[in-house]
Enzyme design. Structure first.
Site, PDB file in Angstrom:
ATOM      1  N   SER A   1      -9.246   7.634  -0.685  1.00  0.00           N
ATOM      2  CA  SER A   1      -9.062   6.750   0.463  1.00  0.00           C
ATOM      3  C   SER A   1      -8.093   7.387   1.437  1.00  0.00           C
ATOM      4  O   SER A   1      -7.121   8.038   1.023  1.00  0.00           O
ATOM      5  CB  SER A   1      -8.514   5.395   0.003  1.00  0.00           C
ATOM      6  OG  SER A   1      -8.057   4.628   1.110  1.00  0.00           O
TER       7      SER A   1
ATOM      8  N   TYR B   1      -3.437  -1.154  -3.969  1.00  0.00           N
ATOM      9  CA  TYR B   1      -4.634  -0.306  -3.826  1.00  0.00           C
ATOM     10  C   TYR B   1      -4.245   1.110  -3.432  1.00  0.00           C
ATOM     11  O   TYR B   1      -4.699   2.093  -4.037  1.00  0.00           O
ATOM     12  CB  TYR B   1      -5.558  -0.910  -2.779  1.00  0.00           C
ATOM     13  CG  TYR B   1      -6.756  -0.046  -2.443  1.00  0.00           C
ATOM     14  CD1 TYR B   1      -7.835   0.040  -3.323  1.00  0.00           C
ATOM     15  CD2 TYR B   1      -6.811   0.672  -1.249  1.00  0.00           C
ATOM     16  CE1 TYR B   1      -8.942   0.826  -3.013  1.00  0.00           C
ATOM     17  CE2 TYR B   1      -7.901   1.470  -0.934  1.00  0.00           C
ATOM     18  CZ  TYR B   1      -8.963   1.540  -1.818  1.00  0.00           C
ATOM     19  OH  TYR B   1     -10.059   2.320  -1.521  1.00  0.00           O
TER      20      TYR B   1
ATOM     21  N   LYS C   1      -4.816   4.626  -5.617  1.00  0.00           N
ATOM     22  CA  LYS C   1      -5.642   5.724  -5.114  1.00  0.00           C
ATOM     23  C   LYS C   1      -4.826   7.007  -4.968  1.00  0.00           C
ATOM     24  O   LYS C   1      -5.336   8.106  -5.195  1.00  0.00           O
ATOM     25  CB  LYS C   1      -6.284   5.336  -3.783  1.00  0.00           C
ATOM     26  CG  LYS C   1      -7.465   4.381  -3.914  1.00  0.00           C
ATOM     27  CD  LYS C   1      -8.638   5.023  -4.626  1.00  0.00           C
ATOM     28  CE  LYS C   1      -9.867   4.158  -4.603  1.00  0.00           C
ATOM     29  NZ  LYS C   1     -11.060   4.811  -5.199  1.00  0.00           N
TER      30      LYS C   1
END
Length: 268
Positions: free
Chosen positions: A148, A184, A188
């Site tokens: 990401s 998140y 990642k």
């Protein structure tokens, strides 16, 4: 060796399904293992892909796999081992955002962070560890992780992006615990380090390893696809050709990196 065998986790929807579509539309032939937590949804994805690409050289096949379940991962491994005896590429696509679940009161803060790391990092690592023996049976093994843009430490300095802006002085910070998707993003970022370690461990085995950062796409992550579209996200369809290019050798000079669709490398 015939068709290359590619297993994609989370392949029945979102970015994963776009990868299935792209491989079905390729001039090369693949055995596409369409991984899904629900075998019924994976089977429907196979039907949809075949309906859209009736003349495809590839064969999509549904397989049940849930990266949150060690038993499910092991069962998937045994299925692939018994049927094919090898795996040419593993695309670790399955992932999730749980920060918003905390904001909605559906999860505690600890649960949101724990699930973020369990799905995006630990589950992905266990999936990889389990399938490495089959990758090593391939003449051209490839291991892909879906990264990401929000996971880059260096890019957090870009204050143009709302996600990186500093909140006003004072406490409590309105929405502090979820507004920048910290759970998140950190999971990642951890996955990027995990990718680097897999690149180190499998280097002498000839396994090509990458993390792919497809950009801000209107997937169902976070607040959903419609919200992401309003925020300027691109159509998820662009992720499919990106993955296909990597599987077909166009980014072999960038192994061990987090790569971008425009041919560049994402800074750490």
């Amino acid at each position: 060796m015939g068709k290359k065998i590619v297993l994609i986790t989370g392949a029945n929807t979102g970015l994963g399904y776009q990868m299935v579509r792209a491989l079905c539309d390729s001039a090369q032939a693949y055995e596409i293992l369409v991984g899904g937590r629900s075998i019924q949804k994976a089977e429907q994805a196979v039907k949809d892909a075949l309906a859209e690409f009736p003349s495809t050289k590839s064969t999509p096949v549904a397989i049940q796999v849930d990266v949150e379940s060690d038993d499910s991962i092991q069962a998937a491994f045994e299925t692939v081992q018994s049927k094919y005896g090898r795996l040419d590429a593993l695309v670790n696509n399955a992932g999730a955002v749980f920060d918003q679940k905390y904001a909605e009161g559906a999860l505690s803060l600890r649960q949101a962070w724990a699930k973020s790391w369990d799905v995006n990092t630990a589950g992905t690592h266990i999936m990889t560890l389990t399938f490495v023996p089959l990758l090593l049976e391939s003449s051209d093994p490839r291991l892909l992780f879906m990264a990401s843009g929000t996971s880059s430490l260096e890019l957090t300095e870009n204050k143009v992006l709302p996600i990186n802006q500093n909140p006003p002085k004072g406490w409590p910070k309105d929405g502090f615990a979820h507004s920048n998707m910290a759970a998140y993003r950190s999971s990642k970022a951890g996955m990027n380090m995990m990718m680097r370690d897999w690149a180190r461990v499998l280097h002498n085995d000839g396994v090509k390893v990458w993390a792919l950062s497809p950009g801000y796409l209107a997937s169902g992550l976070g607040k959903g696809s419609e919200h992401n579209k309003r925020m300027g996200a691109q159509d998820p369809v662009v992720a499919g050709p990106f993955v296909r290019e990597v599987l077909e050798g166009k980014r072999d000079g960038d192994v061990g990196k987090v790569i971008l669709r425009d041919g560049k490398i994402q800074p750490w």
